[in-house]
Enzyme design. Structure first.
Site, PDB file in Angstrom:
ATOM      1  N   TYR A  15      44.433   6.195   3.730  1.00 44.69           N
ATOM      2  CA  TYR A  15      43.668   5.447   4.688  1.00 44.69           C
ATOM      3  C   TYR A  15      43.958   4.149   4.261  1.00 44.69           C
ATOM      4  CZ  TYR A  15      39.228   3.474   5.824  1.00 44.69           C
ATOM      5  OH  TYR A  15      38.161   2.531   6.610  1.00 44.69           O
ATOM      6  N   GLU A  37      30.935   5.809   8.695  1.00 43.37           N
ATOM      7  CA  GLU A  37      30.322   4.897   7.526  1.00 43.37           C
ATOM      8  C   GLU A  37      28.976   5.102   7.377  1.00 43.37           C
ATOM      9  OE1 GLU A  37      31.887   2.769   5.337  1.00 43.37           O
ATOM     10  OE2 GLU A  37      33.637   2.339   6.513  1.00 43.37           O
ATOM     11  N   TRP A  45      33.071   7.153   0.053  1.00 46.94           N
ATOM     12  CA  TRP A  45      33.864   7.341   1.285  1.00 46.94           C
ATOM     13  C   TRP A  45      34.854   8.450   1.096  1.00 46.94           C
ATOM     14  CZ3 TRP A  45      33.659   6.186   5.840  1.00 46.94           C
ATOM     15  CH2 TRP A  45      34.603   5.731   6.594  1.00 46.94           C
TER      16      TRP A  45
END
Length: 185
Positions: A15, A37, A45
């Site tokens: 990512y 998010e 995350w």
């Protein structure tokens, strides 16, 4: 060159390398990252990224129109049948935010145009020396958070919005020595 130190797993490194702080103006992608998010609120995350494929499947690849039309029954099915974060409010926020995103698209032409107007179409490219130097929120994320909330968006606090701005490339917070920093690519 020294990379950012926050990505700890292979998934997070991928990512970081391929998406984080990369400019993206595709509304569907932007909506996906806004939704993810928001799902991350209070969690890591990495937890969300591990569930990303399930989210994409459950929410029809984050097609804004399809997400806006989800029924209560479909949202409940997503909550119970998919490997997503089970928080009812976070799941319902995807439909809510899709409806608001459609309003933004009608008024501004695109979700991207609306968001990029906050930085006059130019990314903010920071030059942090260490990962610890990166703030959790800024005046920009506080202002955008307030404006998004006024429009009716959910799960868009200042810290979430700051992470979101990083995720779609409005802000480049790679440390200056990272090969993925704008100036090093």
């Amino acid at each position: 060159m020294t990379e950012c130190t926050w990505p700890s797993s292979e998934l997070m490194k991928k990512y970081h390398k391929e998406e984080w702080c990369r400019i993206n103006k595709d509304d569907q992608y932007i909506f996906e990252l806004l939704s993810l998010e928001g799902a991350q609120a209070g969690l890591s995350w990495e937890t969300v990224i591990q569930k990303r494929e399930a989210y994409q499947e459950a929410f029809k690849q984050f097609d804004i129109e399809k997400c806006a039309q989800l029924t209560d029954e479909e949202l409940e099915n997503i909550r119970t049948e998919y490997n997503v974060i089970k928080h009812k409010g976070k799941i319902q926020s995807v439909r809510n935010n899709a409806i608001i995103a459609q309003d933004v698209q009608r008024e501004y032409g695109s979700l991207a145009d609306f968001l990029w107007s906050y930085v006059d179409g130019q990314p903010i490219i920071n030059k942090w020396q260490r990962t610890n130097d990166v703030p959790a929120e800024t005046e920009l994320s506080i202002k955008l958070s307030k404006d998004l909330k006024k429009l009716g968006f959910k799960f868009v606090g200042p810290k979430i919005v700051y992470s979101f701005l990083q995720s779609i490339g409005i802000i480049d917070d790679h440390i200056i020595t990272c090969p993925y920093h704008t100036h090093n690519r």
